[in-house]
Design a protein around this motif. Structure first.
Motif, PDB file in Angstrom:
ATOM      1  N   PRO A 321       0.935  -1.142  -0.159  1.00  0.00           N
ATOM      2  CA  PRO A 321      -0.048  -0.137   0.027  1.00  0.00           C
ATOM      3  C   PRO A 321       0.811   1.152  -0.007  1.00  0.00           C
ATOM      4  CG  PRO A 321       0.100  -0.944   2.289  1.00  0.00           C
ATOM      5  CD  PRO A 321       0.852  -1.934   1.382  1.00  0.00           C
ATOM      6  N   ARG A 322       0.444   2.213  -0.833  1.00  0.00           N
ATOM      7  CA  ARG A 322       1.447   3.460  -1.010  1.00  0.00           C
ATOM      8  C   ARG A 322       1.366   4.517   0.295  1.00  0.00           C
ATOM      9  NH1 ARG A 322      -1.631   5.580  -6.212  1.00  0.00           N
ATOM     10  NH2 ARG A 322      -3.313   4.672  -4.947  1.00  0.00           N
ATOM     11  N   TRP A 323       0.198   4.383   1.283  1.00  0.00           N
ATOM     12  CA  TRP A 323       0.216   5.343   2.106  1.00  0.00           C
ATOM     13  C   TRP A 323       0.966   5.091   3.498  1.00  0.00           C
ATOM     14  CZ3 TRP A 323      -3.566   2.406   0.140  1.00  0.00           C
ATOM     15  CH2 TRP A 323      -4.178   1.482   0.919  1.00  0.00           C
ATOM     16  N   VAL A 324       1.445   3.891   3.462  1.00  0.00           N
ATOM     17  CA  VAL A 324       1.865   3.288   4.703  1.00  0.00           C
ATOM     18  C   VAL A 324       3.534   3.515   4.922  1.00  0.00           C
ATOM     19  CG1 VAL A 324       2.668   1.163   6.143  1.00  0.00           C
ATOM     20  CG2 VAL A 324       0.172   1.312   4.753  1.00  0.00           C
ATOM     21  N   PRO A 325       3.939   3.993   6.348  1.00  0.00           N
ATOM     22  CA  PRO A 325       5.289   4.336   6.331  1.00  0.00           C
ATOM     23  C   PRO A 325       6.370   3.201   6.004  1.00  0.00           C
ATOM     24  CG  PRO A 325       3.985   4.866   8.335  1.00  0.00           C
ATOM     25  CD  PRO A 325       3.147   3.946   7.369  1.00  0.00           C
ATOM     26  N   ARG A 326       7.143   3.596   5.320  1.00  0.00           N
ATOM     27  CA  ARG A 326       8.067   2.501   4.587  1.00  0.00           C
ATOM     28  C   ARG A 326       8.817   1.775   5.557  1.00  0.00           C
ATOM     29  NH1 ARG A 326       5.026   4.552   1.426  1.00  0.00           N
ATOM     30  NH2 ARG A 326       5.625   5.495  -0.597  1.00  0.00           N
ATOM     31  N   PRO A 327       9.300   2.154   6.580  1.00  0.00           N
ATOM     32  CA  PRO A 327       9.913   1.145   7.448  1.00  0.00           C
ATOM     33  C   PRO A 327       8.909  -0.174   7.918  1.00  0.00           C
ATOM     34  CG  PRO A 327      10.249   3.290   8.323  1.00  0.00           C
ATOM     35  CD  PRO A 327       9.347   3.280   7.196  1.00  0.00           C
ATOM     36  N   TYR A 328       7.503   0.094   8.276  1.00  0.00           N
ATOM     37  CA  TYR A 328       6.771  -0.895   8.325  1.00  0.00           C
ATOM     38  C   TYR A 328       6.481  -2.039   7.513  1.00  0.00           C
ATOM     39  CZ  TYR A 328       2.684  -3.504  10.180  1.00  0.00           C
ATOM     40  OH  TYR A 328       1.830  -4.558  10.566  1.00  0.00           O
ATOM     41  N   LEU A 329       6.395  -1.294   6.217  1.00  0.00           N
ATOM     42  CA  LEU A 329       6.552  -2.247   4.855  1.00  0.00           C
ATOM     43  C   LEU A 329       7.720  -2.991   4.813  1.00  0.00           C
ATOM     44  CD1 LEU A 329       4.440   0.292   2.297  1.00  0.00           C
ATOM     45  CD2 LEU A 329       3.482  -1.584   3.893  1.00  0.00           C
ATOM     46  N   VAL A 330       8.999  -2.466   4.949  1.00  0.00           N
ATOM     47  CA  VAL A 330      10.321  -3.191   4.676  1.00  0.00           C
ATOM     48  C   VAL A 330      10.213  -4.353   5.533  1.00  0.00           C
ATOM     49  CG1 VAL A 330      12.527  -2.995   4.627  1.00  0.00           C
ATOM     50  CG2 VAL A 330      11.242  -1.119   3.651  1.00  0.00           C
ATOM     51  N   GLN A 331       9.688  -4.040   6.937  1.00  0.00           N
ATOM     52  CA  GLN A 331       9.826  -5.235   7.705  1.00  0.00           C
ATOM     53  C   GLN A 331       8.840  -6.429   7.248  1.00  0.00           C
ATOM     54  OE1 GLN A 331       7.571  -6.265  10.659  1.00  0.00           O
ATOM     55  NE2 GLN A 331       6.163  -4.854   9.745  1.00  0.00           N
ATOM     56  N   MET A 332       7.877  -5.909   6.490  1.00  0.00           N
ATOM     57  CA  MET A 332       6.836  -7.009   5.996  1.00  0.00           C
ATOM     58  C   MET A 332       7.143  -7.533   4.865  1.00  0.00           C
ATOM     59  SD  MET A 332       2.813  -6.323   6.213  1.00  0.00           S
ATOM     60  CE  MET A 332       2.113  -6.919   7.971  1.00  0.00           C
ATOM     61  N   PHE A 333       7.681  -6.821   3.790  1.00  0.00           N
ATOM     62  CA  PHE A 333       7.584  -7.313   2.508  1.00  0.00           C
ATOM     63  C   PHE A 333       9.334  -7.359   1.920  1.00  0.00           C
ATOM     64  CE2 PHE A 333       3.166  -5.506   2.815  1.00  0.00           C
ATOM     65  CZ  PHE A 333       2.885  -6.572   2.414  1.00  0.00           C
ATOM     66  N   GLY A 334      10.163  -6.992   2.830  1.00  0.00           N
ATOM     67  CA  GLY A 334      11.469  -7.112   2.484  1.00  0.00           C
ATOM     68  C   GLY A 334      11.909  -5.713   1.736  1.00  0.00           C
ATOM     69  N   PRO A 335      13.216  -5.587   1.308  1.00  0.00           N
ATOM     70  CA  PRO A 335      13.756  -4.505   0.762  1.00  0.00           C
ATOM     71  C   PRO A 335      13.128  -4.199  -0.582  1.00  0.00           C
ATOM     72  CG  PRO A 335      15.208  -6.222   0.726  1.00  0.00           C
ATOM     73  CD  PRO A 335      14.018  -6.875   1.354  1.00  0.00           C
ATOM     74  N   GLY A 336      12.264  -4.744  -1.150  1.00  0.00           N
ATOM     75  CA  GLY A 336      11.690  -4.455  -2.698  1.00  0.00           C
ATOM     76  C   GLY A 336      10.709  -3.466  -2.633  1.00  0.00           C
ATOM     77  N   VAL A 337      10.385  -2.915  -1.604  1.00  0.00           N
ATOM     78  CA  VAL A 337       9.097  -2.177  -1.324  1.00  0.00           C
ATOM     79  C   VAL A 337       9.305  -0.763  -1.947  1.00  0.00           C
ATOM     80  CG1 VAL A 337       7.729  -0.645   0.474  1.00  0.00           C
ATOM     81  CG2 VAL A 337       8.529  -2.789   0.840  1.00  0.00           C
ATOM     82  N   GLU A 338      10.261  -0.136  -1.985  1.00  0.00           N
ATOM     83  CA  GLU A 338      10.446   1.171  -2.602  1.00  0.00           C
ATOM     84  C   GLU A 338      10.140   1.027  -4.080  1.00  0.00           C
ATOM     85  OE1 GLU A 338       9.592   4.662  -1.847  1.00  0.00           O
ATOM     86  OE2 GLU A 338      10.631   3.976  -0.051  1.00  0.00           O
ATOM     87  N   HIS A 339      10.947   0.066  -4.618  1.00  0.00           N
ATOM     88  CA  HIS A 339      10.804  -0.139  -6.129  1.00  0.00           C
ATOM     89  C   HIS A 339       9.274  -0.559  -6.598  1.00  0.00           C
ATOM     90  CE1 HIS A 339      11.972  -1.603 -10.131  1.00  0.00           C
ATOM     91  NE2 HIS A 339      11.495  -2.689  -9.737  1.00  0.00           N
ATOM     92  N   ALA A 340       8.555  -1.437  -5.797  1.00  0.00           N
ATOM     93  CA  ALA A 340       7.394  -1.808  -6.043  1.00  0.00           C
ATOM     94  C   ALA A 340       6.349  -0.710  -6.014  1.00  0.00           C
ATOM     95  CB  ALA A 340       6.771  -2.848  -5.067  1.00  0.00           C
ATOM     96  N   ILE A 341       6.440   0.171  -5.057  1.00  0.00           N
ATOM     97  CA  ILE A 341       5.545   1.243  -4.973  1.00  0.00           C
ATOM     98  C   ILE A 341       5.844   2.402  -5.942  1.00  0.00           C
ATOM     99  CG2 ILE A 341       4.871   3.467  -3.416  1.00  0.00           C
ATOM    100  CD1 ILE A 341       5.170   1.509  -1.178  1.00  0.00           C
ATOM    101  N   GLU A 342       7.158   2.618  -6.489  1.00  0.00           N
ATOM    102  CA  GLU A 342       7.393   3.648  -7.541  1.00  0.00           C
ATOM    103  C   GLU A 342       6.645   3.184  -8.570  1.00  0.00           C
ATOM    104  OE1 GLU A 342      10.416   6.617  -8.729  1.00  0.00           O
ATOM    105  OE2 GLU A 342      10.037   5.985  -6.671  1.00  0.00           O
ATOM    106  N   GLN A 343       6.775   2.007  -9.041  1.00  0.00           N
ATOM    107  CA  GLN A 343       6.238   1.594 -10.402  1.00  0.00           C
ATOM    108  C   GLN A 343       4.597   1.448 -10.474  1.00  0.00           C
ATOM    109  OE1 GLN A 343       7.588  -2.054 -12.584  1.00  0.00           O
ATOM    110  NE2 GLN A 343       8.472  -2.452 -10.630  1.00  0.00           N
ATOM    111  N   TYR A 344       4.270   1.120  -9.124  1.00  0.00           N
ATOM    112  CA  TYR A 344       2.445   1.262  -8.905  1.00  0.00           C
ATOM    113  C   TYR A 344       2.078   2.509  -9.083  1.00  0.00           C
ATOM    114  CZ  TYR A 344      -2.185   0.000  -7.432  1.00  0.00           C
ATOM    115  OH  TYR A 344      -3.403   0.051  -7.231  1.00  0.00           O
ATOM    116  N   SER A 345       2.816   3.632  -8.248  1.00  0.00           N
ATOM    117  CA  SER A 345       2.326   4.764  -8.490  1.00  0.00           C
ATOM    118  C   SER A 345       2.108   5.563  -9.611  1.00  0.00           C
ATOM    119  CB  SER A 345       3.272   5.646  -7.556  1.00  0.00           C
ATOM    120  OG  SER A 345       3.558   5.296  -6.199  1.00  0.00           O
ATOM    121  N   CYS A 346       2.910   5.010 -10.686  1.00  0.00           N
ATOM    122  CA  CYS A 346       2.724   5.549 -12.205  1.00  0.00           C
ATOM    123  C   CYS A 346       3.066   4.407 -13.039  1.00  0.00           C
ATOM    124  CB  CYS A 346       3.831   6.793 -12.314  1.00  0.00           C
ATOM    125  SG  CYS A 346       3.521   7.623 -13.646  1.00  0.00           S
ATOM    126  N   PRO A 347       2.418   3.572 -13.178  1.00  0.00           N
ATOM    127  CA  PRO A 347       2.377   2.434 -13.871  1.00  0.00           C
ATOM    128  C   PRO A 347       2.698   2.563 -15.616  1.00  0.00           C
ATOM    129  CG  PRO A 347       0.279   2.594 -13.134  1.00  0.00           C
ATOM    130  CD  PRO A 347       0.633   3.611 -12.617  1.00  0.00           C
TER     131      PRO A 347
END
Ligand code: SF4
Ligand code: SF4
Length: 429
Positions: A321-347
């Motif tokens: 999810p785009r609106w959630v603080p990144r540290p929380y997402l990284v501990q849940m989905f690993g270090p690929g979070v920023e790359h995934a959200i970047e793409q999803y924000s502007c596919p």
């Protein structure tokens, strides 16, 4: 323990059994950005498989509100704390070494649930680090539903303000089923070898004849997706709606083509897409960018595994999810979070087309094709970095094909609209 390769960790790891892989693997992508927490999926599963006596606490599909919700309560926070206690400060990723096929997220340097258990000795040595939830923890399937957290999330703290002009709170719905893991914790923990992974589709099942209800699978599944049934004294879990995967539903699959599970087919928010990926003898996914699963997970890496650090190589993937603080997402989905959200924000146009396939039909899609159309819009988009970007939208047509190569869905990016004739419909404008 044997040594096996886990591509999500980017390295070899210990596992109780030698590597052996199915020909096809059941996989799914859930787009968290779209989940409305309606629980239609939960009820579709419940009314199909777990409506009988003794199955009252079984929710093979559940949807919990993160960060505070969880079924059983605090399942993830508890296991993460156990892993941290076994390896203080060591549960980290090396993101410097990335290679798209073998180490897409870098290398996990910490300990998995199998490695953390290796030190354990005693009359009952364990293959898997885990715990048995208490009855109280199984009691509330959706505790803390819709409870929001503040910006600086801390476990157990309900801080942050929901007052206007700016809501400084967040939560999200996390839909979960069994991940039909490549290296299942449930299977590794079972002393009776009653759990097996089907060679034809990688679905993980419990043999009810062999199971003696020791509950080692309940203890060893890090996602807590194996359940004990007291009246039969055996454990049960999600069966991946295997009759549908086998194409045995006469209504959806009259010609035997695999159909998606009940929870996937019922999803109101259109957050779910399920598929099968072809797997080689070494466990690597066959390069197949025309398969929607392969495209989203391996090619674009827009969908990520849930808690890959547990080490089971789960085959359920999430668009974070785009609106959630990144540290929380990284501990849940690993270090690929920023790359995934970047793409999803502007596919781009290809990704936008594939995203249309979610819940477009009920048969499993094995291949997609895109027919290019004209440009219809340019939209300014604020990226996660704060920078502005222009998204170009094209009215492309996306086609989906089933296992038999038949076209089963055809959609355009622009949703067609139809005007009802005034003469026939009195309530038409
Ligand atoms: S999610 Fe749990 S129950 Fe499902 S295969 Fe993985 S370890 Fe087993
Ligand atoms: S049906 Fe879909 S939108 Fe509704 S809770 Fe389940 S996953 Fe979310």
């Amino acid at each position: 323990m044997a040594r096996v390769f886990n591509w999500q960790l980017g390295r070899e790891m210990s596992y109780p059994y030698e590597e052996k892989h199915p020909q096809w693997q059941f996989a799914f992508v859930f787009n968290i950005n779209r989940c409305i927490g309606c629980q239609t999926c939960t009820m579709a599963c419940k009314s199909t498989w777990t409506f009988s006596k003794g199955q009252e606490y079984m929710w093979w599909n559940n949807v919990e509100s993160k960060p505070f919700g969880g079924y059983p309560q605090n399942w993830d926070a508890k296991l993460l704390a156990m892993l941290e206690a076994e390896n203080p400060g060591g549960q980290v990723w090396d993101v410097g070494t990335k290679e798209s096929s073998k180490q897409p997220y870098g290398v996990f340097k910490g300990k998995t649930i199998f490695e953390a258990a290796e030190k354990r000795v005693g009359p009952e040595p364990q293959n898997v680090l885990g715990y048995l939830p208490s009855d109280a923890e199984w009691r509330h399937p959706n505790i803390h539903e819709d409870t929001a957290a503040g910006g600086q999330w801390r476990f157990g703290q309900y801080n942050g303000s929901a007052q206007l002009p700016e809501h400084r709170v967040w939560f999200f719905h996390l839909a979960r089923i069994c991940n039909h893991c490549t290296y299942p914790g449930c299977l590794g923990a079972c002393p009776r070898q009653a759990i097996y992974k089907r060679p034809e589709d990688g679905i993980v099942l419990i043999d009810q004849e062999r199971c003696r209800g020791y509950r080692k699978c309940v203890e060893g599944c890090p996602y807590k997706k194996a359940y004990y049934r007291p009246n039969t004294q055996t454990s049960e879990k999600c069966v991946g709606c295997y009759p549908r995967i086998e194409g045995k539903d006469p209504e959806i699959s009259p010609d035997g083509a695999p159909a998606e599970t009940r929870c996937m087919s019922a999803c109101v928010g259109k957050i779910r897409l399920q598929g099968l990926v072809e797997v080689g003898d070494d466990g690597a996914w066959k390069h197949d960018p025309g398969n929607p699963m392969y495209f989203l997970i391996r090619e674009r890496q827009v969908a990520l595994p849930l808690y890959p650090q547990f080490g089971t190589e789960p085959n359920g993937f999430y668009i974070p999810p785009r609106w959630v603080p990144r540290p929380y997402l990284v501990q849940m989905f690993g270090p690929g979070v920023e790359h995934a959200i970047e793409q999803y924000s502007c596919p781009d146009r290809e990704l936008l087309a594939v995203l249309q396939l979610f819940r477009a039909q009920r048969q499993v899609l094995f291949r997609f094709e895109i027919q290019q159309g004209p440009k219809v819009a340019e939209i300014p988009v604020r990226m996660p970095s704060g920078q502005m970007k222009v998204q170009e939208i094209f009215n492309d047509t996306v086609l989906g094909y089933n296992k038999r190569g038949e076209e089963v869905v055809r959609l355009t990016i622009e949703e067609p609209t139809f005007e009802r004739p005034r003469e026939q419909h009195v309530n038409s404008i």
